[in-house]
Design an enzyme around this catalytic site. Structure first.
Site, short mmCIF file in Angstrom:
data_model
loop_
_atom_site.label_atom_id
_atom_site.label_comp_id
_atom_site.label_asym_id
_atom_site.label_seq_id
_atom_site.Cartn_x
_atom_site.Cartn_y
_atom_site.Cartn_z
N GLY A 50 34.47 42.05 41.68
CA GLY A 50 34.23 40.90 40.82
C GLY A 50 33.51 39.76 41.53
O GLY A 50 32.51 39.25 41.04
N ASP A 71 33.21 48.52 51.08
CA ASP A 71 34.02 48.91 49.91
C ASP A 71 34.19 50.43 49.97
O ASP A 71 33.26 51.13 50.31
CB ASP A 71 33.31 48.51 48.61
CG ASP A 71 34.29 48.30 47.46
OD1 ASP A 71 34.25 47.23 46.83
OD2 ASP A 71 35.12 49.21 47.21
N SER A 78 35.94 50.31 33.67
CA SER A 78 36.63 49.02 33.48
C SER A 78 36.13 47.94 34.43
O SER A 78 36.53 46.78 34.32
CB SER A 78 38.14 49.21 33.66
OG SER A 78 38.43 49.49 35.01
N ASN A 79 35.29 48.29 35.39
CA ASN A 79 34.71 47.29 36.31
C ASN A 79 33.54 46.56 35.68
O ASN A 79 33.19 45.45 36.07
CB ASN A 79 34.17 47.96 37.59
CG ASN A 79 35.23 48.69 38.39
OD1 ASN A 79 34.92 49.68 39.04
ND2 ASN A 79 36.46 48.22 38.35
N GLN A 81 32.80 45.03 33.00
CA GLN A 81 32.98 43.78 32.28
C GLN A 81 32.71 42.56 33.18
O GLN A 81 32.48 41.47 32.71
CB GLN A 81 34.41 43.79 31.70
CG GLN A 81 35.02 42.46 31.34
CD GLN A 81 35.94 41.96 32.43
OE1 GLN A 81 35.91 42.44 33.57
NE2 GLN A 81 36.79 40.99 32.11
N ARG A 82 32.74 42.74 34.50
CA ARG A 82 32.54 41.60 35.40
C ARG A 82 31.77 41.94 36.67
O ARG A 82 31.19 41.05 37.28
CB ARG A 82 33.91 41.00 35.79
CG ARG A 82 34.76 41.96 36.59
CD ARG A 82 36.23 41.57 36.61
NE ARG A 82 36.99 42.57 37.37
CZ ARG A 82 37.29 43.77 36.93
NH1 ARG A 82 36.92 44.16 35.72
NH2 ARG A 82 37.96 44.62 37.68
N LYS A 95 30.99 52.27 45.22
CA LYS A 95 30.57 50.88 44.97
C LYS A 95 29.60 50.39 46.04
O LYS A 95 28.66 49.65 45.74
CB LYS A 95 31.79 49.97 44.91
CG LYS A 95 32.55 50.05 43.62
CD LYS A 95 33.59 48.95 43.55
CE LYS A 95 34.37 49.06 42.26
NZ LYS A 95 35.43 48.05 42.17
N ASP A 139 40.94 41.36 46.54
CA ASP A 139 41.83 41.01 45.43
C ASP A 139 43.29 41.26 45.78
O ASP A 139 44.13 41.28 44.91
CB ASP A 139 41.45 41.81 44.18
CG ASP A 139 41.57 43.31 44.42
OD1 ASP A 139 41.87 43.70 45.57
OD2 ASP A 139 41.40 44.08 43.46
N CYS A 197 44.69 40.90 39.17
CA CYS A 197 43.80 40.92 38.01
C CYS A 197 43.96 42.21 37.21
O CYS A 197 43.78 42.22 36.00
CB CYS A 197 42.35 40.76 38.45
SG CYS A 197 42.01 39.10 39.05
N CYS A 351 55.40 51.57 34.14
CA CYS A 351 54.50 50.43 33.96
C CYS A 351 53.08 50.94 34.13
O CYS A 351 52.77 52.06 33.75
CB CYS A 351 54.84 49.31 34.96
SG CYS A 351 54.63 49.77 36.69
#
Ligand code: ZN
Length: 393
Positions: A50, A71, A78-79, A81-82, A95, A139, A197, A351
């Site tokens: 992000g 990285d 899902s990455n 979006q940002r 990445k 993160d 996040c 979860c």
């Protein structure tokens, strides 16, 4: 406070470089000397996610001569979006490789160094020592403390940023001229107290707001202009659209950069220092963890179980395991969940990835549900191993 430039200027700029960077060159504070310093600069970006996405893109465009990218992860849908340095066709790609390709496309004059590995206590000192400045886009707390400790031990400045939902923070930590991360946050938060996040979400564009502050500060440090964010914490609230800056003082008692430091080398284990889950949760989960496939078998065999999803309602809406009852972890913490649990069924908790359910499991077992279990890897593992047609997040 102004600081001397971090980097000596390169000998010269080529004609191509003069054309490319002309809008920098005509700013008096940057000028030819500043651009030559950027050309000579070596900057490492920890994480191509992000914050790393906008940071790498603007550092590349600005003409930072050598850009390191570390990285080990691969690009997930899902990455996107940002993490705008990656595109649709990069899904599944490493990445670091994907980010390097974008950097080369933005500015082929930049030398890209790919570190396709996880940052560890074994490699962090060697990797950092090749760079003038570190941009931290991690993160998680374990990596953050490791980045800080390595940077302080090597005497290097680093630009830190953090994001969550609509809130962002940024600062420059440089022990020689100001505080370090440990001066601001001497102790990591208790495990499970600060959601990541991945658990709590983040507004995509917030990454650009904070990532661009990080690049701004990196350029100022490299070229020695302006008033750097050393000793100040920038706090940004995207909903209120407010920036505040708070003074951060160097702590004379800091265990790392204080007068009598007790931490004089890297810790052996940063995961343990930050405690991925609490001791109680680890103890409760030991011997009481089942796999997603074992849960599926229990359901297929019509075993007498009560499946509880301890995530938040938003997450339940995205994807849930069939038959699960939603009771968020907070209701276990305040005790109200316990009366909703049937006494005549075996309690199975899950979860997203297994951390929150382990915390809830400790509470449930303490309340007398001794045969309760939780699902290791949570709903992510269910999607991966039982029903890949479901969305991941
Ligand atoms: Zn310190």
């Amino acid at each position: 406070m102004s600081l001397p430039p971090l980097v000596e200027p390169a000998a010269e700029l080529t004609v191509d470089e003069v054309r490319r960077y002309s809008r920098h060159l005509i700013i008096p504070d940057v000028g030819m000397a500043g651009q030559k310093r950027l050309k000579n600069a070596k900057v490492l970006c920890v994480g191509a996610g992000g914050l790393g996405s906008p940071a790498l893109m603007y550092l590349a465009a600005a003409g930072v001569g050598t850009l390191g990218i570390i990285d080990f992860d691969v690009v997930d849908e899902s990455n996107l979006q940002r993490q705008i340095i990656h595109g649709q066709s990069d899904v599944g790609r490493l990445k670091a490789e994907s980010a390097a390709a974008s950097v080369r496309e933005i500015n082929p004059l930049v030398e890209v160094v790919i570190h396709n590995t996880a940052l560890t206590t074994e490699n962090v000192m060697e990797i950092f020592s090749g760079y003038d400045l570190i941009v931290d886009g991690t993160d998680n707390f374990a990596t953050r403390y490791m980045v800080n400790d390595a940077a302080v031990l090597l005497g290097k400045p680093y630009v830190w940023g953090s994001i969550y939902r609509f809130d962002g923070q940024a600062s420059v930590f440089w022990a020689e001229h100001g505080p370090c991360y440990r001066c601001l946050y001497p102790e990591p938060p208790p495990p499970g107290m600060v959601p990541s996040c991945a658990e709590g979400g983040v507004l995509g564009v917030l990454c650009a707001s904070i990532g661009s502050i990080q690049v701004n500060e990196a350029i100022k440090l490299l070229t020695g202009i302006g008033d750097p964010l050393v000793g100040r914490l920038m706090i940004y609230d995207a909903l209120e659209m407010k920036y505040r800056d708070v003074k951060v003082r160097k702590d004379p008692e800091c265990v790392l950069c204080g007068k009598n430091p007790s931490v004089t080398e890297l810790l052996e284990d940063y995961e343990a220092f930050c405690g991925a889950i609490s001791d109680e949760a680890a103890e409760a989960a030991s011997g009481s963890t089942i796999t997603a496939q074992e849960l599926k078998a229990m359901q297929d065999n019509k075993e007498n179980i009560f499946l509880v999803d301890v995530r938040e309602p938003n997450e339940y809406e995205i994807v849930s395991i069939p038959g699960a009852t939603l009771i968020p972890k907070g209701e276990f913490l305040n005790g109200s969940a316990l009366e909703r649990l049937p006494q005549d069924k075996r309690i199975v908790l899950h979860c997203k990835s297994g951390a929150r359910s382990a915390e809830a499991l400790a509470i449930v077992k303490n309340a007398g549900f001794s045969d309760a279990v939780h699902v290791g890897g949570g709903v992510l593992s269910w999607v991966k191993t039982v029903d890949p047609s479901l969305p991941s997040y």
